[in-house]
Motif scaffolding. Structure first.
Motif, short mmCIF file in Angstrom:
data_model
loop_
_atom_site.label_atom_id
_atom_site.label_comp_id
_atom_site.label_asym_id
_atom_site.label_seq_id
_atom_site.Cartn_x
_atom_site.Cartn_y
_atom_site.Cartn_z
N LYS A 295 -7.33 39.48 -70.49
CA LYS A 295 -7.56 38.06 -70.82
C LYS A 295 -8.93 37.62 -70.32
O LYS A 295 -9.61 36.83 -70.98
N SER A 296 -9.31 38.13 -69.15
CA SER A 296 -10.62 37.79 -68.60
C SER A 296 -11.74 38.26 -69.53
O SER A 296 -12.66 37.50 -69.85
N THR A 297 -11.65 39.51 -69.97
CA THR A 297 -12.66 40.06 -70.88
C THR A 297 -12.71 39.25 -72.17
O THR A 297 -13.79 38.92 -72.68
N MET A 300 -14.24 35.72 -71.37
CA MET A 300 -15.69 35.88 -71.15
C MET A 300 -16.42 36.08 -72.49
O MET A 300 -17.44 35.44 -72.74
N GLY A 301 -15.88 36.96 -73.32
CA GLY A 301 -16.50 37.27 -74.61
C GLY A 301 -16.57 36.03 -75.48
O GLY A 301 -17.62 35.71 -76.07
N LYS A 302 -15.45 35.29 -75.55
CA LYS A 302 -15.41 34.06 -76.37
C LYS A 302 -16.40 33.03 -75.85
O LYS A 302 -17.07 32.35 -76.64
N LEU A 303 -16.47 32.89 -74.51
CA LEU A 303 -17.39 31.90 -73.93
C LEU A 303 -18.83 32.27 -74.22
O LEU A 303 -19.65 31.42 -74.57
N LYS A 304 -19.15 33.57 -74.08
CA LYS A 304 -20.54 33.99 -74.30
C LYS A 304 -20.95 33.79 -75.75
O LYS A 304 -22.08 33.41 -76.04
N THR A 305 -20.01 34.03 -76.67
CA THR A 305 -20.31 33.83 -78.09
C THR A 305 -20.45 32.34 -78.41
O THR A 305 -21.37 31.93 -79.11
N GLU A 360 -4.28 32.57 -77.43
CA GLU A 360 -4.37 31.36 -78.29
C GLU A 360 -4.82 30.16 -77.44
O GLU A 360 -5.62 29.35 -77.88
N GLU A 361 -4.26 30.08 -76.23
CA GLU A 361 -4.65 28.96 -75.36
C GLU A 361 -6.12 29.08 -74.94
O GLU A 361 -6.83 28.07 -74.85
N ILE A 362 -6.56 30.31 -74.70
CA ILE A 362 -7.98 30.52 -74.39
C ILE A 362 -8.84 30.08 -75.56
O ILE A 362 -9.84 29.37 -75.39
N ASP A 363 -8.43 30.45 -76.80
CA ASP A 363 -9.17 30.02 -78.00
C ASP A 363 -9.28 28.50 -78.06
O ASP A 363 -10.35 27.95 -78.34
N GLN A 364 -8.16 27.83 -77.81
CA GLN A 364 -8.16 26.35 -77.88
C GLN A 364 -9.11 25.77 -76.84
O GLN A 364 -9.86 24.83 -77.13
N ALA A 365 -9.07 26.33 -75.64
CA ALA A 365 -9.94 25.82 -74.57
C ALA A 365 -11.41 26.04 -74.93
O ALA A 365 -12.25 25.15 -74.74
N VAL A 366 -11.73 27.21 -75.47
CA VAL A 366 -13.12 27.50 -75.83
C VAL A 366 -13.58 26.54 -76.94
O VAL A 366 -14.72 26.06 -76.92
#
Ligand SMILES: *Cc1c(COP(=O)(O)O)cnc(C)c1O
Length: 374
Positions: A295-297, A300-305, A360-366
Protein backbone atom coordinates in the motif's frame (compact mmCIF):
# COMPACT_ATOMS: atom_id res chain seq x y z
CA UNK A 1 -18.13 29.75 27.68
CA UNK A 2 -16.45 26.37 27.38
CA UNK A 3 -16.05 24.14 30.42
CA UNK A 4 -12.73 22.95 28.95
CA UNK A 5 -9.28 24.47 29.07
CA UNK A 6 -8.58 25.68 25.56
CA UNK A 7 -5.22 23.90 25.23
CA UNK A 8 -6.23 22.36 21.89
CA UNK A 9 -7.02 24.25 18.68
CA UNK A 10 -9.94 21.96 17.94
CA UNK A 11 -11.54 21.85 14.53
CA UNK A 12 -15.33 22.37 14.51
CA UNK A 13 -16.19 18.79 13.60
CA UNK A 14 -17.92 16.36 15.96
CA UNK A 15 -17.13 12.79 14.96
CA UNK A 16 -19.56 10.27 16.32
CA UNK A 17 -18.95 6.98 14.51
CA UNK A 18 -16.29 5.14 12.56
CA UNK A 19 -15.78 1.96 10.54
CA UNK A 20 -12.48 1.08 8.91
CA UNK A 21 -11.06 4.27 7.35
CA UNK A 22 -14.42 6.11 7.33
CA UNK A 23 -15.64 8.36 10.14
CA UNK A 24 -19.00 10.12 10.29
CA UNK A 25 -19.83 13.43 11.97
CA UNK A 26 -23.02 14.48 13.75
CA UNK A 27 -24.49 15.91 10.52
CA UNK A 28 -24.10 12.56 8.75
CA UNK A 29 -21.12 13.65 6.64
CA UNK A 30 -18.52 10.93 5.97
CA UNK A 31 -14.77 11.52 5.94
CA UNK A 32 -11.77 9.42 4.99
CA UNK A 33 -9.70 9.40 8.15
CA UNK A 34 -6.08 9.83 7.06
CA UNK A 35 -5.09 10.90 10.58
CA UNK A 36 -5.94 7.60 12.32
CA UNK A 37 -6.36 9.66 15.48
CA UNK A 38 -2.67 10.66 15.02
CA UNK A 39 -1.19 7.27 14.11
CA UNK A 40 -3.28 5.41 16.67
CA UNK A 41 -5.93 3.39 14.80
CA UNK A 42 -3.60 0.78 13.30
CA UNK A 43 -6.53 -1.49 12.41
CA UNK A 44 -8.94 1.33 11.60
CA UNK A 45 -12.14 2.24 13.40
CA UNK A 46 -14.22 -0.51 15.06
CA UNK A 47 -12.18 -3.45 13.73
CA UNK A 48 -14.22 -6.60 14.52
CA UNK A 49 -11.30 -8.35 16.26
CA UNK A 50 -10.78 -5.38 18.59
CA UNK A 51 -14.48 -5.00 19.27
CA UNK A 52 -14.60 -8.68 20.19
CA UNK A 53 -11.47 -8.50 22.37
CA UNK A 54 -12.79 -5.60 24.41
CA UNK A 55 -16.27 -7.06 24.73
CA UNK A 56 -14.94 -10.38 25.96
CA UNK A 57 -12.42 -8.86 28.37
CA UNK A 58 -14.97 -6.36 29.72
CA UNK A 59 -17.14 -9.24 30.88
CA UNK A 60 -14.21 -10.96 32.64
CA UNK A 61 -11.99 -8.44 34.41
CA UNK A 62 -11.29 -4.74 33.99
CA UNK A 63 -8.56 -3.93 36.43
CA UNK A 64 -6.33 -5.52 39.04
CA UNK A 65 -3.40 -3.06 39.45
CA UNK A 66 0.13 -4.41 39.32
CA UNK A 67 -0.09 -5.90 42.80
CA UNK A 68 -0.76 -9.26 41.14
CA UNK A 69 0.92 -11.32 38.48
CA UNK A 70 -0.18 -10.92 34.89
CA UNK A 71 0.35 -13.72 32.37
CA UNK A 72 -1.42 -11.46 29.87
CA UNK A 73 1.23 -8.72 30.23
CA UNK A 74 3.92 -11.44 30.02
CA UNK A 75 2.44 -12.65 26.75
CA UNK A 76 2.13 -9.18 25.28
CA UNK A 77 5.73 -8.29 26.23
CA UNK A 78 6.91 -11.60 24.73
CA UNK A 79 5.02 -10.84 21.51
CA UNK A 80 6.59 -7.37 21.31
CA UNK A 81 10.19 -8.54 21.76
CA UNK A 82 9.89 -11.78 19.74
CA UNK A 83 12.48 -11.94 16.96
CA UNK A 84 14.34 -8.85 18.24
CA UNK A 85 17.37 -8.38 20.51
CA UNK A 86 15.07 -6.87 23.17
CA UNK A 87 13.96 -8.96 26.10
CA UNK A 88 11.85 -7.09 28.69
CA UNK A 89 8.75 -4.91 28.68
CA UNK A 90 7.04 -2.42 30.99
CA UNK A 91 3.51 -1.12 30.35
CA UNK A 92 2.11 2.34 30.95
CA UNK A 93 -0.64 4.45 29.39
CA UNK A 94 0.85 6.89 26.91
CA UNK A 95 3.87 7.85 24.85
CA UNK A 96 5.06 10.49 27.30
CA UNK A 97 4.90 7.94 30.12
CA UNK A 98 6.85 5.40 28.08
CA UNK A 99 9.54 8.03 27.52
CA UNK A 100 9.60 8.95 31.22
CA UNK A 101 10.25 5.29 31.99
CA UNK A 102 13.01 5.23 29.38
CA UNK A 103 14.69 8.34 30.79
CA UNK A 104 14.54 6.96 34.34
CA UNK A 105 15.87 3.55 33.32
CA UNK A 106 18.76 5.01 31.30
CA UNK A 107 19.78 7.27 34.18
CA UNK A 108 19.45 4.53 36.80
CA UNK A 109 21.32 1.95 34.76
CA UNK A 110 24.26 4.14 33.73
CA UNK A 111 24.44 6.28 36.87
CA UNK A 112 24.86 9.21 34.46
CA UNK A 113 22.46 12.04 33.66
CA UNK A 114 23.04 13.66 30.29
CA UNK A 115 20.75 12.60 27.45
CA UNK A 116 21.34 13.88 23.93
CA UNK A 117 18.20 14.66 21.92
CA UNK A 118 17.54 16.43 18.61
CA UNK A 119 15.95 19.54 17.20
CA UNK A 120 12.41 19.07 15.84
CA UNK A 121 11.98 15.94 17.96
CA UNK A 122 8.81 15.29 19.91
CA UNK A 123 8.79 13.07 22.99
CA UNK A 124 5.69 14.20 24.90
CA UNK A 125 4.35 16.83 27.29
CA UNK A 126 5.41 15.68 30.77
CA UNK A 127 8.39 17.38 32.35
CA UNK A 128 11.04 14.85 31.39
CA UNK A 129 9.60 14.22 27.92
CA UNK A 130 9.08 17.96 27.36
CA UNK A 131 12.66 18.64 28.40
CA UNK A 132 13.77 16.03 25.86
CA UNK A 133 11.67 17.60 23.09
CA UNK A 134 13.63 19.80 20.68
CA UNK A 135 10.85 22.26 19.88
CA UNK A 136 10.66 25.65 21.57
CA UNK A 137 6.88 25.93 21.03
CA UNK A 138 6.36 22.86 23.23
CA UNK A 139 8.63 24.09 26.03
CA UNK A 140 7.81 27.79 26.12
CA UNK A 141 6.43 29.35 29.29
CA UNK A 142 7.07 26.51 31.72
CA UNK A 143 10.15 27.91 33.40
CA UNK A 144 13.34 25.94 33.92
CA UNK A 145 13.20 22.44 32.51
CA UNK A 146 15.49 19.51 33.28
CA UNK A 147 18.95 20.81 32.41
CA UNK A 148 20.43 17.40 31.67
CA UNK A 149 19.23 17.25 28.06
CA UNK A 150 21.52 18.46 25.27
CA UNK A 151 19.60 19.18 22.07
CA UNK A 152 21.49 19.43 18.78
CA UNK A 153 20.52 19.44 15.07
CA UNK A 154 19.23 16.13 13.72
CA UNK A 155 21.53 14.22 11.35
CA UNK A 156 24.59 16.33 12.28
CA UNK A 157 27.41 13.85 12.94
CA UNK A 158 30.03 16.46 13.89
CA UNK A 159 27.91 18.14 16.55
CA UNK A 160 26.98 14.75 17.97
CA UNK A 161 30.57 13.56 18.19
CA UNK A 162 31.60 16.86 19.80
CA UNK A 163 29.11 16.29 22.65
CA UNK A 164 30.19 12.78 23.57
CA UNK A 165 31.94 12.54 26.93
CA UNK A 166 31.83 10.44 30.08
CA UNK A 167 28.73 12.21 31.40
CA UNK A 168 26.45 11.05 28.58
CA UNK A 169 23.93 8.40 29.67
CA UNK A 170 21.99 8.05 26.45
CA UNK A 171 21.15 9.27 22.96
CA UNK A 172 17.40 9.52 22.35
CA UNK A 173 15.79 9.86 18.93
CA UNK A 174 12.93 9.12 16.61
CA UNK A 175 13.90 7.14 13.49
CA UNK A 176 11.43 9.33 11.61
CA UNK A 177 10.51 12.56 13.39
CA UNK A 178 6.72 12.43 13.18
CA UNK A 179 5.52 15.71 14.68
CA UNK A 180 8.61 17.60 13.52
CA UNK A 181 8.05 17.20 9.75
CA UNK A 182 8.43 13.50 8.77
CA UNK A 183 12.25 13.73 8.88
CA UNK A 184 14.16 10.47 8.53
CA UNK A 185 17.41 9.69 10.29
CA UNK A 186 20.13 9.61 7.61
CA UNK A 187 22.08 6.35 7.09
CA UNK A 188 25.35 8.18 7.99
CA UNK A 189 23.87 9.52 11.21
CA UNK A 190 22.49 6.10 12.16
CA UNK A 191 25.94 4.59 11.55
CA UNK A 192 27.59 7.26 13.70
CA UNK A 193 25.13 6.74 16.56
CA UNK A 194 25.52 2.95 16.37
CA UNK A 195 29.33 3.31 16.48
CA UNK A 196 29.20 5.64 19.50
CA UNK A 197 26.79 3.43 21.43
CA UNK A 198 28.84 0.30 20.62
CA UNK A 199 32.15 1.75 21.73
CA UNK A 200 31.05 3.77 24.80
CA UNK A 201 28.90 3.17 27.85
CA UNK A 202 26.04 5.11 26.24
CA UNK A 203 22.54 3.73 25.81
CA UNK A 204 20.39 4.22 22.74
CA UNK A 205 16.75 5.12 23.37
CA UNK A 206 14.53 4.99 20.28
CA UNK A 207 11.14 6.64 20.56
CA UNK A 208 8.82 4.62 18.32
CA UNK A 209 5.64 5.98 19.85
CA UNK A 210 4.60 7.06 16.34
CA UNK A 211 6.70 4.85 14.04
CA UNK A 212 6.26 1.52 15.85
CA UNK A 213 3.75 -1.32 15.35
CA UNK A 214 3.92 -1.66 11.59
CA UNK A 215 3.39 2.02 10.77
CA UNK A 216 6.53 2.25 8.59
CA UNK A 217 6.15 -1.20 7.02
CA UNK A 218 8.22 -3.16 9.53
CA UNK A 219 7.28 -4.04 13.12
CA UNK A 220 9.57 -1.26 14.28
CA UNK A 221 11.13 1.47 12.14
CA UNK A 222 14.61 0.92 13.60
CA UNK A 223 14.72 -2.43 11.75
CA UNK A 224 15.22 -0.40 8.53
CA UNK A 225 18.36 1.29 9.94
CA UNK A 226 21.76 0.44 11.43
CA UNK A 227 20.38 1.30 14.89
CA UNK A 228 19.89 -1.23 17.68
CA UNK A 229 18.10 0.37 20.61
CA UNK A 230 18.80 -0.55 24.23
CA UNK A 231 15.43 0.95 25.06
CA UNK A 232 12.42 1.28 22.74
CA UNK A 233 9.25 3.20 23.55
CA UNK A 234 5.80 2.57 22.09
CA UNK A 235 2.26 3.87 22.48
CA UNK A 236 -0.06 5.30 19.78
CA UNK A 237 -0.59 2.35 17.37
CA UNK A 238 -0.03 -0.29 20.05
CA UNK A 239 -3.54 0.05 21.48
CA UNK A 240 -5.35 0.60 18.17
CA UNK A 241 -7.41 3.29 19.95
CA UNK A 242 -7.23 2.06 23.54
CA UNK A 243 -4.69 3.96 25.68
CA UNK A 244 -1.55 1.94 26.35
CA UNK A 245 2.18 2.64 26.22
CA UNK A 246 5.18 0.37 26.56
CA UNK A 247 8.89 0.52 27.15
CA UNK A 248 10.99 -2.39 25.90
CA UNK A 249 14.61 -2.99 26.88
CA UNK A 250 17.48 -5.42 26.61
CA UNK A 251 18.12 -8.07 29.26
CA UNK A 252 21.26 -6.17 30.35
CA UNK A 253 18.95 -3.51 31.83
CA UNK A 254 16.85 -5.97 33.82
CA UNK A 255 18.44 -5.44 37.22
CA UNK A 256 18.16 -1.65 37.04
CA UNK A 257 14.36 -1.75 37.15
CA UNK A 258 13.79 -3.90 40.22
CA UNK A 259 10.79 -3.85 42.58
CA UNK A 260 9.84 -0.33 43.68
CA UNK A 261 11.89 1.54 41.06
CA UNK A 262 9.04 2.50 38.77
CA UNK A 263 5.35 1.82 38.31
CA UNK A 264 1.89 2.79 37.12
CA UNK A 265 -1.53 2.03 38.63
CA UNK A 266 -3.25 1.61 35.28
CA UNK A 267 -0.23 0.43 33.26
CA UNK A 268 -0.90 -2.88 31.54
CA UNK A 269 -4.55 -2.86 32.60
CA UNK A 270 -6.35 -6.04 31.41
CA UNK A 271 -8.59 -4.19 28.93
CA UNK A 272 -5.62 -2.37 27.38
CA UNK A 273 -3.54 -5.53 27.20
CA UNK A 274 -6.35 -7.56 25.61
CA UNK A 275 -6.73 -4.92 22.89
CA UNK A 276 -2.98 -4.49 22.32
CA UNK A 277 -2.49 -8.28 22.06
CA UNK A 278 -5.19 -8.34 19.37
CA UNK A 279 -3.46 -5.50 17.51
CA UNK A 280 -0.12 -7.32 17.65
CA UNK A 281 -1.62 -10.67 16.60
CA UNK A 282 -2.95 -8.93 13.48
CA UNK A 283 -0.10 -6.55 12.63
CA UNK A 284 2.96 -8.71 13.43
CA UNK A 285 2.35 -11.19 10.62
CA UNK A 286 4.34 -11.20 7.41
CA UNK A 287 1.17 -11.00 5.27
CA UNK A 288 -0.01 -7.89 7.09
CA UNK A 289 3.37 -6.16 6.89
CA UNK A 290 3.79 -7.08 3.21
CA UNK A 291 0.36 -5.51 2.58
CA UNK A 292 1.43 -2.32 4.40
CA UNK A 293 4.50 -2.10 2.16
CA UNK A 294 2.46 -2.72 -0.98
CA UNK A 295 0.00 0.00 0.00
CA UNK A 296 2.89 2.32 0.78
CA UNK A 297 4.46 1.77 -2.64
CA UNK A 298 1.07 2.24 -4.29
CA UNK A 299 0.35 5.44 -2.30
CA UNK A 300 3.84 6.89 -2.98
CA UNK A 301 3.52 6.14 -6.70
CA UNK A 302 0.08 7.76 -6.94
CA UNK A 303 1.26 10.84 -5.02
CA UNK A 304 4.36 11.26 -7.17
CA UNK A 305 2.30 10.99 -10.36
CA UNK A 306 -0.47 13.30 -9.15
CA UNK A 307 1.81 15.86 -7.45
CA UNK A 308 5.03 15.91 -9.50
CA UNK A 309 6.09 19.31 -8.11
CA UNK A 310 6.02 18.14 -4.49
CA UNK A 311 8.55 16.17 -2.48
CA UNK A 312 7.02 13.08 -0.85
CA UNK A 313 8.79 11.89 2.31
CA UNK A 314 8.44 9.13 4.91
CA UNK A 315 8.12 5.35 5.00
CA UNK A 316 5.31 2.84 5.06
CA UNK A 317 2.06 4.60 5.91
CA UNK A 318 3.75 7.53 7.64
CA UNK A 319 4.13 9.79 4.62
CA UNK A 320 4.46 13.53 4.18
CA UNK A 321 3.91 16.02 1.38
CA UNK A 322 6.40 18.87 1.71
CA UNK A 323 4.74 22.15 0.72
CA UNK A 324 6.37 25.48 -0.03
CA UNK A 325 3.94 27.30 2.26
CA UNK A 326 1.88 26.72 5.43
CA UNK A 327 -0.36 23.68 5.13
CA UNK A 328 -3.16 24.65 7.56
CA UNK A 329 -5.41 26.07 4.75
CA UNK A 330 -4.95 22.88 2.67
CA UNK A 331 -5.90 20.74 5.62
CA UNK A 332 -9.08 22.81 6.11
CA UNK A 333 -9.93 22.44 2.39
CA UNK A 334 -9.36 18.69 2.52
CA UNK A 335 -11.68 18.44 5.50
CA UNK A 336 -14.40 20.28 3.51
CA UNK A 337 -13.85 17.74 0.74
CA UNK A 338 -14.18 14.82 3.17
CA UNK A 339 -10.54 13.96 3.86
CA UNK A 340 -9.09 14.30 7.38
CA UNK A 341 -5.39 15.16 7.55
CA UNK A 342 -2.91 16.42 10.12
CA UNK A 343 0.18 18.59 9.70
CA UNK A 344 3.76 17.74 10.68
CA UNK A 345 5.40 21.03 11.48
CA UNK A 346 4.22 24.14 9.60
CA UNK A 347 4.71 23.00 6.00
CA UNK A 348 4.30 19.23 5.75
CA UNK A 349 0.97 17.45 5.24
CA UNK A 350 1.20 14.18 7.15
CA UNK A 351 -0.59 11.12 5.75
CA UNK A 352 -1.43 8.52 8.36
CA UNK A 353 -4.20 6.24 7.12
CA UNK A 354 -5.11 3.16 9.14
CA UNK A 355 -2.78 0.27 8.19
CA UNK A 356 -5.92 -1.46 6.91
CA UNK A 357 -6.61 1.27 4.31
CA UNK A 358 -7.67 0.03 0.86
CA UNK A 359 -6.20 1.07 -2.51
CA UNK A 360 -9.61 2.57 -3.46
CA UNK A 361 -9.44 4.77 -0.36
CA UNK A 362 -5.89 5.79 -1.27
CA UNK A 363 -7.14 6.71 -4.77
CA UNK A 364 -9.91 8.86 -3.28
CA UNK A 365 -7.47 10.62 -0.95
CA UNK A 366 -5.03 11.31 -3.79
CA UNK A 367 -7.88 12.78 -5.87
CA UNK A 368 -8.76 15.19 -3.07
CA UNK A 369 -5.11 16.09 -2.50
CA UNK A 370 -4.44 16.81 -6.17
CA UNK A 371 -7.61 18.93 -6.46
CA UNK A 372 -6.36 21.05 -3.56
CA UNK A 373 -2.62 21.22 -4.20
CA UNK A 374 -2.55 21.78 -7.97
C1 LIG B 1 2.79 11.33 20.19
C2 LIG B 1 4.20 11.13 20.53
C3 LIG B 1 4.65 11.12 21.87
C4 LIG B 1 3.74 11.44 23.03
O1 LIG B 1 2.74 10.48 23.17
P1 LIG B 1 1.49 10.79 24.15
O2 LIG B 1 0.74 9.50 24.16
O3 LIG B 1 0.72 11.93 23.54
O4 LIG B 1 2.05 11.15 25.47
C5 LIG B 1 5.97 10.84 22.11
N1 LIG B 1 6.83 10.58 21.11
C6 LIG B 1 6.45 10.57 19.81
C7 LIG B 1 7.43 10.24 18.76
C8 LIG B 1 5.13 10.86 19.48
O5 LIG B 1 4.75 10.88 18.19
Amino acid sequence: MSALFQNYARRPVHLIQGKGTIVTDDTGKDYLDFTSGIAVLSLGHAHPAIVQAIQQQSEKLWHTSNLFESPEQEQLAASLVKGTHLARGFFCNSGAEANEAAIKLARKHTGKHVIITFEKSFHGRTFGAMSATGQEKVRQGFGPLLDTFRTIPFNDVDQLEALIDDGVAAIMLEVIQGEGGVNKVSPEFAQAIAAICDSKDILLIIDEVQTGIGRTGTRYAYEQTALKPDILTLAKGLGGGFPIGAMLGTSALHDSFGPGTHGSTFGGNPLAVAVAQTVINNVFTSEFLIAVNEKSTYFMGKLKTALPAYEIVGSGLLLGIVCPDEVAPYIAQAEQAGLLLVAAGPNVIRLLPPLTVTTEEIDQAVNVLSSILI
